[in-house]
Design a protein around this motif. Structure first.
Motif, mmCIF file in Angstrom:
data_model
loop_
_atom_site.group_PDB
_atom_site.id
_atom_site.type_symbol
_atom_site.label_atom_id
_atom_site.label_comp_id
_atom_site.label_asym_id
_atom_site.label_seq_id
_atom_site.Cartn_x
_atom_site.Cartn_y
_atom_site.Cartn_z
ATOM 1 N N ASP A 88 0.837 -1.210 0.000
ATOM 2 C CA ASP A 88 0.000 0.000 0.000
ATOM 3 C C ASP A 88 0.868 1.255 0.000
ATOM 4 O O ASP A 88 0.591 2.207 -0.741
ATOM 5 N N ASP A 89 1.909 1.269 0.831
ATOM 6 C CA ASP A 89 2.812 2.421 0.865
ATOM 7 C C ASP A 89 3.591 2.545 -0.440
ATOM 8 O O ASP A 89 3.879 3.652 -0.905
ATOM 9 N N LEU A 90 3.916 1.394 -1.031
ATOM 10 C CA LEU A 90 4.652 1.402 -2.292
ATOM 11 C C LEU A 90 3.850 2.117 -3.381
ATOM 12 O O LEU A 90 4.394 2.927 -4.137
ATOM 13 N N PHE A 91 2.553 1.839 -3.459
ATOM 14 C CA PHE A 91 1.749 2.460 -4.513
ATOM 15 C C PHE A 91 1.498 3.939 -4.248
ATOM 16 O O PHE A 91 1.207 4.693 -5.184
ATOM 17 N N THR A 92 1.620 4.353 -3.023
ATOM 18 C CA THR A 92 1.589 5.791 -2.747
ATOM 19 C C THR A 92 2.781 6.463 -3.408
ATOM 20 O O THR A 92 2.665 7.546 -4.013
ATOM 21 N N LYS A 93 3.953 5.801 -3.321
ATOM 22 C CA LYS A 93 5.162 6.319 -3.973
ATOM 23 C C LYS A 93 5.020 6.250 -5.497
ATOM 24 O O LYS A 93 5.453 7.168 -6.210
ATOM 25 N N VAL A 94 4.443 5.159 -5.990
ATOM 26 C CA VAL A 94 4.224 5.028 -7.435
ATOM 27 C C VAL A 94 3.337 6.170 -7.938
ATOM 28 O O VAL A 94 3.604 6.784 -8.986
ATOM 29 N N ASP A 95 2.305 6.465 -7.189
ATOM 30 C CA ASP A 95 1.399 7.557 -7.554
ATOM 31 C C ASP A 95 2.139 8.886 -7.594
ATOM 32 O O ASP A 95 1.964 9.687 -8.526
ATOM 33 N N GLU A 96 2.994 9.132 -6.626
ATOM 34 C CA GLU A 96 3.753 10.387 -6.570
ATOM 35 C C GLU A 96 4.710 10.514 -7.753
ATOM 36 O O GLU A 96 4.804 11.577 -8.393
ATOM 37 N N VAL A 97 5.439 9.432 -8.042
ATOM 38 C CA VAL A 97 6.415 9.468 -9.145
ATOM 39 C C VAL A 97 5.697 9.650 -10.477
ATOM 40 O O VAL A 97 6.134 10.427 -11.345
ATOM 41 N N LEU A 98 4.593 8.932 -10.675
ATOM 42 C CA LEU A 98 3.842 9.044 -11.924
ATOM 43 C C LEU A 98 3.285 10.458 -12.098
ATOM 44 O O LEU A 98 3.310 11.019 -13.208
ATOM 45 N N THR A 99 2.786 11.050 -11.031
ATOM 46 C CA THR A 99 2.262 12.420 -11.095
ATOM 47 C C THR A 99 3.354 13.396 -11.500
ATOM 48 O O THR A 99 3.142 14.277 -12.349
ATOM 49 N N GLU A 100 4.550 13.235 -10.902
ATOM 50 C CA GLU A 100 5.676 14.115 -11.227
ATOM 51 C C GLU A 100 6.101 13.930 -12.683
ATOM 52 O O GLU A 100 6.390 14.907 -13.394
ATOM 53 N N ALA A 101 6.162 12.680 -13.140
ATOM 54 C CA ALA A 101 6.558 12.409 -14.523
ATOM 55 C C ALA A 101 5.551 12.993 -15.513
ATOM 56 O O ALA A 101 5.929 13.552 -16.558
ATOM 57 N N GLU A 102 4.271 12.873 -15.219
ATOM 58 C CA GLU A 102 3.233 13.435 -16.090
ATOM 59 C C GLU A 102 3.311 14.957 -16.131
ATOM 60 O O GLU A 102 3.108 15.585 -17.176
ATOM 61 N N MET A 103 3.602 15.569 -14.991
ATOM 62 C CA MET A 103 3.737 17.021 -14.940
ATOM 63 C C MET A 103 4.890 17.490 -15.821
ATOM 64 O O MET A 103 4.765 18.465 -16.571
ATOM 65 N N MET A 104 6.049 16.757 -15.765
ATOM 66 C CA MET A 104 7.208 17.108 -16.593
ATOM 67 C C MET A 104 6.899 16.891 -18.067
ATOM 68 O O MET A 104 7.391 17.634 -18.933
ATOM 69 N N LEU A 105 6.053 15.901 -18.365
ATOM 70 C CA LEU A 105 5.686 15.629 -19.752
ATOM 71 C C LEU A 105 4.842 16.770 -20.321
ATOM 72 O O LEU A 105 5.095 17.260 -21.432
ATOM 73 N N HIS A 106 3.839 17.213 -19.574
ATOM 74 C CA HIS A 106 2.928 18.241 -20.093
ATOM 75 C C HIS A 106 3.537 19.640 -20.026
ATOM 76 O O HIS A 106 3.216 20.491 -20.852
ATOM 77 N N LYS A 107 4.430 19.856 -19.056
ATOM 78 C CA LYS A 107 4.992 21.191 -18.882
ATOM 79 C C LYS A 107 6.231 21.413 -19.736
ATOM 80 O O LYS A 107 6.403 22.488 -20.345
ATOM 81 N N TYR A 108 7.117 20.380 -19.799
ATOM 82 C CA TYR A 108 8.394 20.546 -20.507
ATOM 83 C C TYR A 108 8.572 19.555 -21.654
ATOM 84 O O TYR A 108 9.654 19.466 -22.223
ATOM 85 N N LYS A 109 7.531 18.793 -21.991
ATOM 86 C CA LYS A 109 7.586 17.802 -23.076
ATOM 87 C C LYS A 109 8.662 16.746 -22.842
ATOM 88 O O LYS A 109 9.300 16.270 -23.785
ATOM 89 N N LYS A 110 8.884 16.373 -21.568
ATOM 90 C CA LYS A 110 9.879 15.368 -21.230
ATOM 91 C C LYS A 110 9.227 13.982 -21.285
ATOM 92 O O LYS A 110 8.416 13.622 -20.434
ATOM 93 N N GLN A 111 9.575 13.238 -22.346
ATOM 94 C CA GLN A 111 9.075 11.877 -22.441
ATOM 95 C C GLN A 111 9.654 11.023 -21.311
ATOM 96 O O GLN A 111 10.756 11.268 -20.828
ATOM 97 N N TYR A 112 8.918 9.987 -20.911
ATOM 98 C CA TYR A 112 9.401 9.170 -19.791
ATOM 99 C C TYR A 112 8.953 7.721 -19.960
ATOM 100 O O TYR A 112 8.043 7.402 -20.726
ATOM 101 N N ARG A 113 9.623 6.866 -19.217
ATOM 102 C CA ARG A 113 9.187 5.477 -19.034
ATOM 103 C C ARG A 113 9.323 5.178 -17.539
ATOM 104 O O ARG A 113 10.220 5.687 -16.867
ATOM 105 N N PHE A 114 8.477 4.326 -17.040
ATOM 106 C CA PHE A 114 8.381 4.113 -15.603
ATOM 107 C C PHE A 114 8.237 2.614 -15.347
ATOM 108 O O PHE A 114 7.328 1.971 -15.870
ATOM 109 N N TYR A 115 9.181 2.055 -14.566
ATOM 110 C CA TYR A 115 9.159 0.617 -14.258
ATOM 111 C C TYR A 115 9.101 0.407 -12.741
ATOM 112 O O TYR A 115 9.652 1.189 -11.958
ATOM 113 N N VAL A 116 8.455 -0.673 -12.370
ATOM 114 C CA VAL A 116 8.485 -1.162 -10.995
ATOM 115 C C VAL A 116 9.022 -2.585 -11.041
ATOM 116 O O VAL A 116 8.477 -3.439 -11.767
ATOM 117 N N ALA A 117 10.106 -2.843 -10.295
ATOM 118 C CA ALA A 117 10.721 -4.175 -10.251
ATOM 119 C C ALA A 117 10.397 -4.817 -8.913
ATOM 120 O O ALA A 117 10.682 -4.257 -7.853
#
Length: 654
Positions: free
Chosen positions: A534-563
């Motif tokens: 449960d705590d892990l997905f809280t972090k996943v949510d935070e990282v994904l939100t930050e990555a999406e913000m960088m994508l829409h604001k600065y056009k920074k493409q990204y890929r996101f993995y969980v191992a």
């Protein structure tokens, strides 16, 4: 003249011998297993305690500098890892442009970055073999059997080819044992001949005989301070590498000081003189290593030297910081507290299996004889057997006093252990039939167990991390500039230097404009240990939100993995359902991958997850009950590393 020649022959150590073919095959196998490569991951310290930091300095790449190298309170010496790991890394740095040009091979890839330093460490591990061989030859023991037992140990195949500080500690300990063994033998022979000549001198009746005997005694070589400079330097270097080396060095140093004590020609005066000279010879290397550490960690600068404004604050003593850190129980609690019997009850059988049992049985017999007062049946204190017994018992006893105990801490005792008991696994002509069968049984168990443990620790334990890093490195290089986010959970940390990420701390200079700048990071590694799902997905949510913000604001493409280990697949998929806006796709699978942080449970015959994974849903007539073989298959399939690709759910326009 004849007596003089005999004396010189007696104190010489030339003894040409041939090593068995089976031993050379085992040595060759050691290098082959390193080249394969071994994808097993024993402990994070094999990377982050040495090579991760040195690679960052030599190759100018981003690395994870652990708390042990924090300039505010450093506890690791930098000289030893730079001397031992610097050469292979400098080779990669210097040779890579030419190898790339002429052979189209990039040495700065995970395979070569992993293998080339390990090959160099493998070469260093042969020092252990030579020291064992040398001690056996000096004292007329069967080196062939012992070398085969030593070279077939999984400790040698796995631990001795990794960049652990314990691996270097084992090399220093082996050299120390060999040098002290040489000094003991030389002193014994010189003292014997010295006493013999003195007795003959007293018995001589003519002045001519006394003159001859006196001249012969003057030809005896000095032995009291033999090897003192190299011994003191070795002890200092070993302590700066790991302060626990005090426990390993104490028995050999004591036996070196104690040589010949009680004879007619060596007294307590010589004993104290040796202590004094040993300490004095250790002062220069201590000062040099303190100077290197103080300069590296920024405590001592050229400006301080030029202005001669040097105070106590300009010096850092890393072994002292190490002891201060580990003396605080709160710090040890962070790394895990273990019972003080762990080395004796678990780590010795795990590392040395049959030899550990033989040692326990034999040493128990010695303790019983000592209690009964049967001192004549015990090994002589000044013998090579006495040296090896104390070199085996003392380090384990001292390290058992500390509540933090890991198996690798005691791997250096393999050399004295094999010397004492390695020959016990081979049949002698005088053995009774029962003892012959018992020795054969022990020897086969030794080889089988070490083979299985080599496979497990060399290839299975945390075995998914390296192939994942290899693929991740290729993907990062192929799509340069794309932001990469990787979260690891319930697995060891990814060695950052293997990814060869451009340094974000170094100041770069534009050749055209002359402007200085620093690169912004494009790869982000998040290490969350054994965090609940449960705590892990809280972090996943935070990282994904930050990555999406960088994508829409600065056009920074990204890929996101969980191992994550496959044993947590059900928990992760079930938790992901609570986040309707997150899409979790099973992307890659790396097998085998064993981790104690998330051991799978054996499935029941009604395990729905195994049924969905392994049975065909189209076959409606198939029974819902899993048979025993299907349950085993499902259980074994859980020992893998699953890579999930994380994306936001794409909503269709209304």
């Amino acid at each position: 003249m004849f007596l003089k020649t005999e004396i010189l022959k007696a104190i010489s150590f030339r003894n040409p011998v041939k090593l068995p073919l089976s031993y050379w095959l085992l040595v060759g196998l050691r290098f082959v297993l390193t080249l394969v490569p071994q994808q097993g991951y024993i402990h994070p310290d094999e990377f982050f305690q040495n090579i991760e930091v040195i690679a960052g300095d030599v190759l100018t790449v981003d690395v994870a500098r652990t708390w042990e190298f924090n300039p505010k309170f450093p506890i690791r010496n930098i000289f030893i890892p730079k001397m031992l790991l610097g050469p292979p890394l400098h080779f990669i740095r210097l040779a890579n442009p030419y190898v790339k040009e002429y052979f189209n091979i990039d040495l700065k890839t995970p395979y070569y970055l992993l293998v080339i330093p390990r090959l160099f460490i493998c070469l260093l591990s042969l020092i252990n073999d030579y020291c064992l061989y040398r001690i056996c030859v000096l004292y007329g023991q069967n080196f062939r059997n012992r070398l085969k037992i030593f070279a077939s140990s999984y400790v040698v195949f796995v631990y001795c080819c990794r960049s652990f500080s314990n691996t270097f500690e084992m090399v220093f300990f082996s050299i120390l044992l060999m040098l002290v063994a040489e000094c003991m033998l030389k002193s014994d022979k010189v003292i014997y001949h010295d006493e013999f000549l003195k007795e003959k001198y007293k018995e001589a009746k003519t002045a001519v005989e006394k003159v001859k005997l006196f001249k012969l005694s003057t030809h005896l070589p000095e032995h009291s301070l033999n090897r003192v400079l190299i011994l003191s330097t070795l002890v200092v270097v070993g302590i700066f590498n790991r302060p626990t080396f005090v426990g390993f060095a104490f028995p050999p140093v004591f036996f070196w000081l104690y040589r010949g004590l009680g004879s007619k020609v060596v007294g307590f005066k010589d004993f104290h003189y040796r202590i004094f000279v040993l300490i004095v010879c250790g002062i220069p290397p201590v000062f040099i290593l303190i100077l290197v550490d103080s300069s590296y960690y920024g405590y001592l600068t050229m400006a301080d030297v030029e202005t001669l404004k040097i105070t106590w604050d300009n010096w850092v003593v890393t072994p002292l910081n190490f002891l201060r850190y580990n003396s605080d129980m709160r710090n040890l609690t962070q790394h895990g507290l273990h019972p003080r019997w762990l080395h004796l009850a678990v780590n010795i059988p795990l590392l040395f299996n049959v030899l550990g049992l033989l040692a326990a049985s034999t040493l128990s017999g010695h303790i019983y004889r000592f209690i009964r007062g049967q001192y004549s049946k015990l090994p002589r204190i000044q013998s090579i057997t006495g040296l090896m017994i104390f070199s085996l018992i003392t380090p384990i006893a001292l390290l058992s006093l500390f509540p933090h105990q890991e198996a690798r801490f005691i791997i250096p005792v393999l050399v004295p252990l094999v010397y004492l008991f390695g020959n016990h696994l081979h049949v002698n002509e005088t053995d009774a039939p029962y003892h012959r069968k018992l020795k054969i049984f022990f020897r086969y168990n030794w080889y089988i167990l070490n083979f299985l443990l080599t496979i497990f620790f060399g290839f299975v334990h945390q075995g998914g991390i390296y192939p994942f890093v290899n693929d991740l490195h290729s993907e990062i290089k192929a799509t340069y500039g794309v932001h990469t986010h990787v979260i690891t959970t319930h697995s060891y940390s990814i060695p950052t230097f293997l990814l060869q990420l451009e340094s974000t701390t170094k100041v770069w200079k534009d050749r055209k404009t002359g402007h200085k700048y620093r690169l912004a990071p494009s790869t982000f590694l998040y290490k969350y240990g054994s965090m609940p799902t449960d705590d892990l997905f809280t972090k996943v949510d935070e990282v994904l939100t930050e990555a999406e913000m960088m994508l829409h604001k600065y056009k920074k493409q990204y890929r996101f993995y969980v191992a994550s280990p496959c044993s947590l697949e059900r928990q992760i998929l079930d938790t992901a359902k609570n986040y309707y806006y997150i899409e979790l796709m099973e992307d890659f699978l790396y097998y085998p991958h064993f981790c104690t942080e998330a051991l799978p449970s054996f499935p029941s015959s009604r395990d729905q997850f195994c049924i969905d994974k392994n049975l065909s849903r189209k076959n409606e007539s198939q029974s819902l009950d899993l048979n025993f073989y299907q349950r085993i298959s499902c259980f074994l399939k859980k020992f893998c590393l699953r890579i999930y690709r994380v994306r936001p759910v794409k909503t269709k326009p209304i």
